[in-house]
Design an enzyme around this catalytic site. Structure first.
Site, short mmCIF file in Angstrom:
data_model
loop_
_atom_site.label_atom_id
_atom_site.label_comp_id
_atom_site.label_asym_id
_atom_site.label_seq_id
_atom_site.Cartn_x
_atom_site.Cartn_y
_atom_site.Cartn_z
CD GLU A 45 -3.06 -0.61 -0.06
OE1 GLU A 45 -3.19 -0.26 -1.27
OE2 GLU A 45 -3.50 -1.86 0.51
CG HIS A 46 -0.18 5.04 0.55
ND1 HIS A 46 -0.16 6.05 0.28
CD2 HIS A 46 -1.12 4.46 0.96
CE1 HIS A 46 -1.62 6.51 0.64
NE2 HIS A 46 -2.23 5.45 0.86
CB THR A 47 4.65 0.21 -2.46
OG1 THR A 47 3.50 -0.51 -2.63
CG2 THR A 47 4.95 -0.37 -1.08
CG ASP A 48 0.54 3.02 -6.61
OD1 ASP A 48 0.96 4.11 -5.47
OD2 ASP A 48 -0.45 3.04 -6.97
CB SER A 79 -24.60 6.45 -14.13
OG SER A 79 -24.43 5.52 -13.16
N GLY A 136 -13.40 2.01 -1.56
CA GLY A 136 -11.79 1.80 -1.56
C GLY A 136 -11.70 0.54 -2.49
CG LEU A 137 -13.80 -2.35 -2.75
CD1 LEU A 137 -14.91 -3.28 -2.68
CD2 LEU A 137 -12.53 -3.16 -2.30
CD GLU A 172 -8.57 8.78 -10.58
OE1 GLU A 172 -8.03 8.87 -9.24
OE2 GLU A 172 -9.62 8.59 -10.94
CG ASP A 184 -6.06 1.70 -7.59
OD1 ASP A 184 -5.87 1.00 -6.75
OD2 ASP A 184 -6.63 3.05 -7.21
C1 GLA Z 1 -5.31 4.46 -4.13
C2 GLA Z 1 -4.43 4.83 -5.13
C3 GLA Z 1 -3.43 3.90 -5.72
C4 GLA Z 1 -2.62 3.41 -4.53
C5 GLA Z 1 -3.29 3.14 -3.27
C6 GLA Z 1 -2.65 2.90 -2.06
O1 GLA Z 1 -6.10 3.35 -4.27
O2 GLA Z 1 -5.51 5.09 -6.39
O3 GLA Z 1 -2.52 4.25 -6.67
O4 GLA Z 1 -1.48 4.43 -4.20
O5 GLA Z 1 -4.30 4.24 -2.91
O6 GLA Z 1 -1.73 1.67 -2.24
#
Ligand code: GLA
Length: 394
Positions: A45-48, A79, A136-137, A172, A184
């Protein structure tokens, strides 16, 4: 972008019923139907955006779009969820900051394709999505990936999956206003049934890693805490800024280049908060590598400890959890889950709990009870399995 509106998600309609609705709405048949899934992240997580490693998978919930090009530059969007009605825009006059609501996602894609020099005609689009909103999906990435896949086909642009990842990330960042990474979109565009997507965010290389929870007698539960969040708000951006500061002080291109063994020395160079942010990224990258290795050699029943350690690191070092996520994780762990962690950007959204099938009922009931006792909104709990990435359905 993660919408903060918690209106009901769509129905997960089949292409045939979507085509009928398209005809009734816009008159005439769509040129085709395209779908793209949401995702959960198993770990990383937050590594991208630190050029590190992630291990998400595309889930069996997706955004489906029926699209037909028009002869002019008008875009009409509808929608099946929410009550906005038809949103109309001029494809030739799009600008960041000028669009609100869910239309930001498809129009951001149109804008970014135009920036890239691809001519996008006006079109009519009907969207139906069963990816829960704001959970968060990656409900918005699912829309963006379905739309970019459709427009890639319809314009004959010939973009590769990697190019579509980069373009939707730019949409984005620059159009929607969320400074997010590439995880994502990569899961949604490059996912495969039965597999997690092991992505190296430095060079975008992907290895598909089997994730067959059911065969190991497990289910992956998603616990949607119903706490809304938006990555266009400050928390996500401030974490990103801390990582950039840390990399700068340590003299590396990205925190990907810092090893666990370097952390002790880093402690003497960084202020305490930045040090903890850096420690999360560095240890999390290492956990992703360990998780991949463990999945390959021993299977999903052995990654529980890594999921738990990841959650503790996000709670204590990166500080992106919240009381609802912590309660979901602790309760699931206390009632049979073999590992649990928040998933996604944090500050709300969902937790995942890897749970033996025999304990699923017990975990679900315990989490619902704990939320009621704490006075929190009732969570939504469901299972997910790794599904195919974006595709044309008809
Ligand atoms: C969100 C962002 C991703 C990633 C995550 C954390 O989903 O869209 O790019 O940074 O948070 O891992």
């Amino acid at each position: 972008m993660n919408t903060t509106t918690r209106t009901g998600a769509g129905t997960g309609a089949l292409p045939d019923s979507l085509i009928s609705l398209f005809k009734a709405t816009f008159g005439g048949a769509p040129a085709g139907v395209w779908a793209a899934p949401g995702r959960v992240n198993l770990i990383g997580e937050h590594t991208d955006y630190n050029e590190g490693f992630v291990l998400p998978f595309a889930i069996d919930k997706r955004a489906t779009t029926a699209v037909r090009p028009r002869g002019d530059s008008t875009v009409r969007l509808l929608s099946t969820s929410g009550d906005e009605g038809i949103v109309e825009a001029d494809a030739a006059a799009l600008a960041p900051g000028a669009v609100t609501g869910w239309a930001k996602c498809p129009l951001g894609v149109v804008w970014v394709l135009q920036q890239r020099g691809i001519e996008v005609p006006g079109f009519d689009l009907l969207l139906d999505s069963d990816v829960p909103l704001g959970a968060g999906l990656s409900s918005s990435h699912a829309i963006e990936c379905a739309v970019v896949t459709a427009l890639n086909d319809l314009t004959g642009a010939g973009l590769t999956a990697e190019e579509m990842v980069t373009l939707t990330q730019h949409a984005e960042n620059a159009f929607v206003g969320a400074p997010t990474g590439i995880m994502d979109q990569s899961a949604s565009l490059r996912g495969a049934s039965g597999h997690a997507v092991f992505l190296d965010c430095r060079d975008q290389s992907v290895q598909l890693v089997p994730f067959e929870a059911q065969e190991a007698g497990l289910v992956l539960l998603v616990i949607d805490t119903k706490v809304s969040h938006s990555h266009a708000d400050g928390g996500y951006a401030s974490r990103r800024a801390s990582c950039e500061l840390g990399a700068g002080v340590l003299g590396v291109a990205a925190l990907r280049d810092v090893a666990v063994a370097d952390l002790e020395a880093a402690g003497g160079l960084l202020d305490p908060v930045t040090y903890r942010r850096v420690r999360h990224i560095v240890t999390e990258n290492d956990r992703v590598l360990q998780a991949v290795e463990t999945l390959r050699s021993q299977g999903p029943a052995h990654i529980g400890g890594l999921l738990d350690a990841s959650h503790a690191s996000m709670r204590d070092d990166f500080e992106i959890s919240c009381p609802e996520l912590d309660l979901a994780v602790d309760t699931a762990r206390g009632h049979g889950a073999i590992g649990a962690r928040m998933t996604g950007g944090g500050f709300g959204g969902s937790a995942i709990a890897l749970t033996p099938v025999r304990d699923e009922r017990q975990v679900r009931d315990a989490v619902v009870r704990a939320f009621a006792e704490a006075g929190f909104t009732a969570p939504d709990i469901f299972t997910v399995t790794p599904a195919a990435g974006a595709e044309r359905l008809s």
